[in-house]
Design a protein around this motif. Structure first.
Motif, PDB file in Angstrom:
ATOM      1  N   ARG A  14     -30.361  28.273 -42.229  1.00  0.00           N
ATOM      2  CA  ARG A  14     -31.227  29.366 -42.683  1.00  0.00           C
ATOM      3  C   ARG A  14     -30.430  30.599 -43.080  1.00  0.00           C
ATOM      4  NH1 ARG A  14     -33.386  30.915 -38.331  1.00  0.00           N
ATOM      5  NH2 ARG A  14     -32.654  29.303 -36.903  1.00  0.00           N
ATOM      6  N   GLY A  15     -29.200  30.691 -42.597  1.00  0.00           N
ATOM      7  CA  GLY A  15     -28.355  31.830 -42.929  1.00  0.00           C
ATOM      8  C   GLY A  15     -27.733  31.700 -44.308  1.00  0.00           C
ATOM      9  N   ARG A  16     -26.703  32.513 -44.567  1.00  0.00           N
ATOM     10  CA  ARG A  16     -26.096  32.592 -45.897  1.00  0.00           C
ATOM     11  C   ARG A  16     -24.788  31.813 -45.965  1.00  0.00           C
ATOM     12  NH1 ARG A  16     -25.448  38.570 -47.897  1.00  0.00           N
ATOM     13  NH2 ARG A  16     -25.155  37.451 -49.880  1.00  0.00           N
ATOM     14  N   ILE A  17     -24.574  31.169 -47.103  1.00  0.00           N
ATOM     15  CA  ILE A  17     -23.315  30.479 -47.385  1.00  0.00           C
ATOM     16  C   ILE A  17     -22.835  30.962 -48.751  1.00  0.00           C
ATOM     17  CG2 ILE A  17     -22.181  28.263 -47.749  1.00  0.00           C
ATOM     18  CD1 ILE A  17     -24.368  26.958 -46.046  1.00  0.00           C
ATOM     19  N   ARG A  18     -21.626  31.537 -48.794  1.00  0.00           N
ATOM     20  CA  ARG A  18     -21.083  32.062 -50.049  1.00  0.00           C
ATOM     21  C   ARG A  18     -19.663  31.560 -50.236  1.00  0.00           C
ATOM     22  NH1 ARG A  18     -21.094  38.095 -48.995  1.00  0.00           N
ATOM     23  NH2 ARG A  18     -20.421  38.267 -51.176  1.00  0.00           N
ATOM     24  N   ALA A  19     -19.288  31.357 -51.485  1.00  0.00           N
ATOM     25  CA  ALA A  19     -17.960  30.831 -51.809  1.00  0.00           C
ATOM     26  C   ALA A  19     -17.034  31.941 -52.293  1.00  0.00           C
ATOM     27  CB  ALA A  19     -18.072  29.755 -52.891  1.00  0.00           C
ATOM     28  N   GLY A  20     -15.748  31.813 -51.946  1.00  0.00           N
ATOM     29  CA  GLY A  20     -14.723  32.690 -52.495  1.00  0.00           C
ATOM     30  C   GLY A  20     -14.873  34.153 -52.181  1.00  0.00           C
ATOM     31  N   VAL A  21     -15.325  34.482 -50.994  1.00  0.00           N
ATOM     32  CA  VAL A  21     -15.583  35.881 -50.644  1.00  0.00           C
ATOM     33  C   VAL A  21     -14.289  36.579 -50.222  1.00  0.00           C
ATOM     34  CG1 VAL A  21     -16.860  37.435 -49.123  1.00  0.00           C
ATOM     35  CG2 VAL A  21     -17.922  35.305 -49.923  1.00  0.00           C
ATOM     36  N   PRO A  22     -13.942  37.717 -50.834  1.00  0.00           N
ATOM     37  CA  PRO A  22     -12.747  38.463 -50.404  1.00  0.00           C
ATOM     38  C   PRO A  22     -12.897  38.911 -48.945  1.00  0.00           C
ATOM     39  CG  PRO A  22     -13.532  39.260 -52.533  1.00  0.00           C
ATOM     40  CD  PRO A  22     -14.606  38.344 -51.999  1.00  0.00           C
ATOM     41  N   LEU A  23     -11.847  38.700 -48.149  1.00  0.00           N
ATOM     42  CA  LEU A  23     -11.915  39.043 -46.736  1.00  0.00           C
ATOM     43  C   LEU A  23     -11.183  40.335 -46.398  1.00  0.00           C
ATOM     44  CD1 LEU A  23     -11.427  35.529 -45.112  1.00  0.00           C
ATOM     45  CD2 LEU A  23     -13.552  36.834 -45.344  1.00  0.00           C
ATOM     46  N   ALA A  24     -10.271  40.769 -47.260  1.00  0.00           N
ATOM     47  CA  ALA A  24      -9.511  41.986 -46.957  1.00  0.00           C
ATOM     48  C   ALA A  24     -10.413  43.175 -46.618  1.00  0.00           C
ATOM     49  CB  ALA A  24      -8.573  42.327 -48.114  1.00  0.00           C
ATOM     50  N   PRO A  25     -11.518  43.399 -47.342  1.00  0.00           N
ATOM     51  CA  PRO A  25     -12.358  44.553 -47.008  1.00  0.00           C
ATOM     52  C   PRO A  25     -13.007  44.463 -45.630  1.00  0.00           C
ATOM     53  CG  PRO A  25     -12.812  43.780 -49.232  1.00  0.00           C
ATOM     54  CD  PRO A  25     -11.968  42.725 -48.574  1.00  0.00           C
ATOM     55  N   LEU A  26     -13.049  43.273 -45.054  1.00  0.00           N
ATOM     56  CA  LEU A  26     -13.682  43.094 -43.738  1.00  0.00           C
ATOM     57  C   LEU A  26     -12.707  43.309 -42.591  1.00  0.00           C
ATOM     58  CD1 LEU A  26     -15.828  39.882 -44.412  1.00  0.00           C
ATOM     59  CD2 LEU A  26     -16.486  42.283 -44.696  1.00  0.00           C
ATOM     60  N   THR A  27     -11.400  43.338 -42.887  1.00  0.00           N
ATOM     61  CA  THR A  27     -10.398  43.440 -41.833  1.00  0.00           C
ATOM     62  C   THR A  27      -9.918  44.875 -41.677  1.00  0.00           C
ATOM     63  OG1 THR A  27      -8.397  43.130 -43.162  1.00  0.00           O
ATOM     64  CG2 THR A  27      -9.612  41.143 -42.522  1.00  0.00           C
ATOM     65  N   TRP A  28      -9.456  45.201 -40.482  1.00  0.00           N
ATOM     66  CA  TRP A  28      -8.980  46.555 -40.229  1.00  0.00           C
ATOM     67  C   TRP A  28      -7.677  46.832 -40.974  1.00  0.00           C
ATOM     68  CZ3 TRP A  28     -10.363  49.546 -35.312  1.00  0.00           C
ATOM     69  CH2 TRP A  28     -11.702  49.300 -34.976  1.00  0.00           C
ATOM     70  N   PHE A  29      -6.857  45.796 -41.178  1.00  0.00           N
ATOM     71  CA  PHE A  29      -5.620  45.977 -41.935  1.00  0.00           C
ATOM     72  C   PHE A  29      -5.876  46.105 -43.435  1.00  0.00           C
ATOM     73  CE2 PHE A  29      -2.968  44.090 -38.385  1.00  0.00           C
ATOM     74  CZ  PHE A  29      -2.073  45.145 -38.312  1.00  0.00           C
ATOM     75  N   ARG A  30      -7.025  45.644 -43.906  1.00  0.00           N
ATOM     76  CA  ARG A  30      -7.366  45.632 -45.333  1.00  0.00           C
ATOM     77  C   ARG A  30      -6.392  44.773 -46.152  1.00  0.00           C
ATOM     78  NH1 ARG A  30     -11.217  47.510 -43.072  1.00  0.00           N
ATOM     79  NH2 ARG A  30     -12.447  49.303 -43.732  1.00  0.00           N
ATOM     80  N   VAL A  31      -5.998  43.638 -45.592  1.00  0.00           N
ATOM     81  CA  VAL A  31      -5.139  42.703 -46.323  1.00  0.00           C
ATOM     82  C   VAL A  31      -5.696  41.292 -46.158  1.00  0.00           C
ATOM     83  CG1 VAL A  31      -3.064  44.118 -45.991  1.00  0.00           C
ATOM     84  CG2 VAL A  31      -3.581  42.283 -44.350  1.00  0.00           C
ATOM     85  N   GLY A  32      -5.203  40.372 -47.005  1.00  0.00           N
ATOM     86  CA  GLY A  32      -5.558  38.966 -46.864  1.00  0.00           C
ATOM     87  C   GLY A  32      -6.341  38.432 -48.046  1.00  0.00           C
ATOM     88  N   GLY A  33      -6.324  37.116 -48.175  1.00  0.00           N
ATOM     89  CA  GLY A  33      -7.008  36.446 -49.270  1.00  0.00           C
ATOM     90  C   GLY A  33      -8.456  36.137 -48.952  1.00  0.00           C
ATOM     91  N   PRO A  34      -9.105  35.341 -49.791  1.00  0.00           N
ATOM     92  CA  PRO A  34     -10.539  35.082 -49.653  1.00  0.00           C
ATOM     93  C   PRO A  34     -10.861  33.954 -48.678  1.00  0.00           C
ATOM     94  CG  PRO A  34      -9.729  33.982 -51.596  1.00  0.00           C
ATOM     95  CD  PRO A  34      -8.553  34.731 -51.020  1.00  0.00           C
ATOM     96  N   ALA A  35     -12.127  33.911 -48.280  1.00  0.00           N
ATOM     97  CA  ALA A  35     -12.660  32.757 -47.555  1.00  0.00           C
ATOM     98  C   ALA A  35     -13.100  31.716 -48.565  1.00  0.00           C
ATOM     99  CB  ALA A  35     -13.850  33.173 -46.708  1.00  0.00           C
ATOM    100  N   GLU A  36     -12.717  30.462 -48.342  1.00  0.00           N
ATOM    101  CA  GLU A  36     -13.233  29.402 -49.215  1.00  0.00           C
ATOM    102  C   GLU A  36     -14.758  29.391 -49.151  1.00  0.00           C
ATOM    103  OE1 GLU A  36     -12.564  24.630 -50.120  1.00  0.00           O
ATOM    104  OE2 GLU A  36     -11.685  25.524 -48.319  1.00  0.00           O
ATOM    105  N   TRP A  37     -15.281  29.437 -47.908  1.00  0.00           N
ATOM    106  CA  TRP A  37     -16.721  29.546 -47.692  1.00  0.00           C
ATOM    107  C   TRP A  37     -16.962  30.527 -46.554  1.00  0.00           C
ATOM    108  CZ3 TRP A  37     -19.571  27.436 -51.354  1.00  0.00           C
ATOM    109  CH2 TRP A  37     -19.047  26.353 -52.062  1.00  0.00           C
TER     110      TRP A  37
END
Length: 297
Positions: A14-37
């Motif tokens: 019932r929740g959300r599934i998204r592809a290729g979401v950038p993860l850097a904005p979610l981290t405190w370091f503001r670095v890193g690549g995307p989530a596949e899902w």
């Protein structure tokens, strides 16, 4: 993985599934690549459905507040799980707090203080969420989760289990969670009292000694038995050390900083350089407290 292949590897929820979401904005370091899902279950029941239906071998990474985490520049393969609003409820009881895994530690401390409950002030000094605090027995300012935890509920492919603090065998930065289990909520003991003075002390201490307004991930290395990681790092001459856009904090040298242009690779390489210098200087091998996840670019 194509959308068609995904439909066979990730169950319908019932929740959300998204592809290729950038993860850097979610981290405190503001670095890193995307989530596949990137997957956000609606509630604990939805999370159990997800865990029970994932294809065998599908990589699964749980992302909490992402405060003590370096996501590598190539991102996270498979499913990245992030618990959202349905897991952030905080309920005040007469002698404690029941909090969802997505609730921030500081929020739980503030709810307790507002209700006239003391004993959870240390949570205000931990930059993370309750799920991560339980999973790593987080601690600060003389207290740890193990000192106040009554129970935690965890989701597994077979359902939700409630485990006592004793069953979790909490130790320094460790909890014995069942394999593949994910914390969904927990109960913390508290006592009547005025928490405001202690919380003010903790706030002032953090402001004075930690780079809390910088892009950082909190304490980088665990304290070796009987020693302080920051003191070992300082003695090895690493205060202020730079590698590209990554720097060892001048204010607290057990903190790494993204000065604005750092990559995950630079942060991780700087941490390894610090470890090497400390080992060479003192013979102590520092152990990472920050998690490093994902694949290199």
């Amino acid at each position: 993985m194509s959308a068609h292949a995904m439909s066979h590897a990730i169950p319908h929820i019932r929740g959300r599934i998204r592809a290729g979401v950038p993860l850097a904005p979610l981290t405190w370091f503001r670095v890193g690549g995307p989530a596949e899902w990137l997957v956000r279950p609606a509630d604990a029941e939805d999370l159990v459905t997800l865990l029970a239906g994932l294809a065998p071998g599908m990589p699964l990474t749980v992302l909490g507040a992402a405060s003590n985490l370096i996501i590598r520049d190539g991102g996270l393969p498979g499913v990245t799980l992030r618990l959202g609003g349905g897991f952030a409820e905080v309920v005040v009881e007469a002698d404690g707090i029941v909090a969802g895994a997505a609730a921030l530690d500081v929020t739980v401390a503030e709810h307790a203080a507002a209700a006239g409950l003391a004993g959870l002030e240390f949570l205000s000094g931990i930059p993370g969420s309750i799920g991560g605090a339980v999973a790593m027995n987080a601690g600060a300012y003389g207290s740890e989760v193990k000192d106040v935890l009554d129970w935690a509920e965890v989701a597994t492919p077979g359902g939700v289990q409630r485990l006592t603090a004793g069953e979790l065998r909490l130790a320094y930065r460790h909890a014995a969670l069942p394999p593949g289990a994910i914390v969904t909520r927990a109960r913390f003991r508290a006592r009547p009292g005025d928490a405001a003075p202690r919380m003010a002390e903790i706030r002032a201490a953090r402001e004075a000694t930690q780079p809390i307004r910088a892009r950082t991930g909190g304490s980088t290395f665990k304290n070796p038995a009987g020693q302080k990681a920051w003191a070992l790092i300082d003695a090895a001459g690493c205060r202020g050390l730079l590698r590209g856009g990554a720097q060892v904090s001048e204010k607290h040298c057990n903190f790494l900083l993204n000065t604005g242009t750092a990559t995950a690779a630079e942060l991780e390489a700087l941490g390894e350089e610090v470890r090497a210098r400390v080992l060479d200087h003192s013979g102590v091998s520092l152990e990472w407290e920050i998690k490093r996840l994902g694949v290199a670019a």
